[in-house]
Design an enzyme around this catalytic site. Structure first.
Site, short mmCIF file in Angstrom:
data_model
loop_
_atom_site.label_atom_id
_atom_site.label_comp_id
_atom_site.label_asym_id
_atom_site.label_seq_id
_atom_site.Cartn_x
_atom_site.Cartn_y
_atom_site.Cartn_z
CG ASP A 193 31.27 65.94 -20.39
OD1 ASP A 193 31.07 65.90 -19.17
OD2 ASP A 193 30.37 65.75 -21.24
CG ASP A 231 31.57 70.04 -15.18
OD1 ASP A 231 31.17 70.65 -14.17
OD2 ASP A 231 30.81 69.65 -16.07
CG ASP A 372 22.59 70.24 -20.14
OD1 ASP A 372 23.40 71.18 -20.22
OD2 ASP A 372 21.60 70.25 -19.40
#
Length: 399
Positions: A193, A231, A372
């Site tokens: 991330d 991601d 999130d």
């Protein structure tokens, strides 16, 4: 997916044991909430999100491999496997190329035989229990609604090796008991991330590949599917300095899963992030040719039709790779932000597809109700966001 032969399982074990002993060296290498600790029943419990993952016990990994080696000597029923003394034929050894071809060609009705597994002890179910005990009736009802659908089980650095083995083995055993297929997500890539809300992951590429080998060893020989590193490939555009060599790392991880007979879907972002041709090039470099295919819209909100148009383009550019779409929160479409988007709703319930396109399934990969991050009124990434779960259920897609 058929069970592996004892010879093939032994080869997987040997490869994993070597990886754990000497390590795997590769070239040095948005936002998803890491699930809460599975052992916690608190709706506010949060996993460690520091950039350095918790220390793991090498002894627990050794015990896991030893247990897998023992299990590899048994058939799927648990009975010892002995050669037929009357047979003079040479046993068939499944090669990595043959395994990859099987992974790519297996019909969805076989891959997901028995349907998608609903975990009665999943995150939403645990939240429902806690909220009920606290008298929060409406919030508990929303969590309970979510818990009735098959949701992926996320694996990452918030689990020690021993916890990882227990989580995988328990989930697989429970799914096999009811004849369903469980879905897992690996989420432990270094610099996960880009240091944002769900920061963390393995300390380096070698540690990641060792961890991935342990995951593969527990999944080998079982009917499962895995979404690989949400991601990870798309964020190459956002933080290139933190993702150098990432494609090669993922390619090694995918190869290990493929050698274990595990069908993997590499994360490919969504229809409004990386252009299809660019994403296809990254998927190729990351070993999509040895995977089942790729996944789109993970933890995002774009409509199914937008994702299908995007995914078909990526599929064509990758030689016909198959794909899955996350519909967990896309019931109201894109709402202008990815982080706990106000006004979002649950999408269509998960289902296996049998049409003529490359779409394998519509899945709930993201856990609806898990925050999130600290945005739009949400708690830290990975904590249960009870009021948001209520909103998602109230706004769910119909039909």
């Amino acid at each position: 997916m058929t069970h592996m032969t004892p010879t093939t399982r032994a080869a997987v074990v040997l490869g994993v044991a070597v990886a754990l002993t000497v390590g795997l060296a590769v070239a040095p290498a948005r936002a998803h909430a890491a699930p809460v600790d599975p052992s916690s029943t608190s709706v506010t419990a949060s996993p460690t999100t520091a950039s350095s993952p918790p220390a793991r016990s090498s002894k627990s990994a050794e015990r896991a491999i030893a247990a897998f080696t023992s299990r590899g000597e048994r058939g799927s029923t648990g009975s010892p496997v002995s050669p037929d003394p009357a047979s003079t034929s040479v046993p068939t050894v499944t090669t990595p190329a043959a395994v990859s071809q099987t992974i790519r060609s297996t019909p969805t009705t076989t891959l997901f035989r028995g349907g998608l597994y609903v975990d009665p002890a999943g995150e939403a179910a645990r939240a429902a229990t806690t909220l009920t005990s606290e008298g929060r009736t409406a919030e508990a009802a929303a969590a309970r609604t979510i818990s009735k659908q098959p949701v992926a089980t996320w694996l990452g650095s918030w689990l020690t090796d021993a916890q990882l083995v227990k989580k995988i083995d328990g989930t697989v055993a429970a799914a096999e008991k009811v004849g369903a297929t469980p879905l897992f997500v690996t989420y432990n890539i270094p610099n996960r991330d880009c240091g944002s809300h769900s920061a963390g992951g393995s300390a380096d590429n070698a540690a990641y590949l060792r961890w991935n080998s342990l995951v593969a060893s527990r999944l080998a020989g079982h009917r499962v599917a895995v979404v690989v590193e949400p991601d990870a490939l798309t964020l190459i555009s956002n933080c290139p300095e933190q993702t150098s060599g990432r494609e090669a790392t993922i390619a090694s991880a995918v190869a290990t899963l493929a050698d274990a007979g595990v069908p993997a879907y590499l994360d490919a972002g969504n229809s409004n992030w990386v252009p299809p041709q660019t994403m296809a090039a990254r998927l190729k470099a990351a070993g999509v040719d040895r995977a089942r295919g790729f996944a789109t819209n993970v933890s995002n909100y774009y409509p199914v039709e937008s994702e299908r148009v995007y995914a078909e383009k990526v599929s064509q550019a990758t030689g016909g790779a198959r794909y899955v779409i996350d519909t967990s929160r896309n019931g109201r479409g894109w709402k202008g932000t990815w982080c706990n988007a106000p006004g979002a709703g649950l999408g269509v319930v998960p289902s296996v597809q049998t049409g003529t396109t490359k779409l394998d399934a519509l899945l709930w990969i993201k856990t609806p109700g898990a925050s999130d991050g600290e945005c739009n009124g949400g708690p830290a990434a990975g904590k249960w966001h009870a009021s948001y779960a209520v909103q998602l259920v109230a706004n769910r897609a119909t039909g």
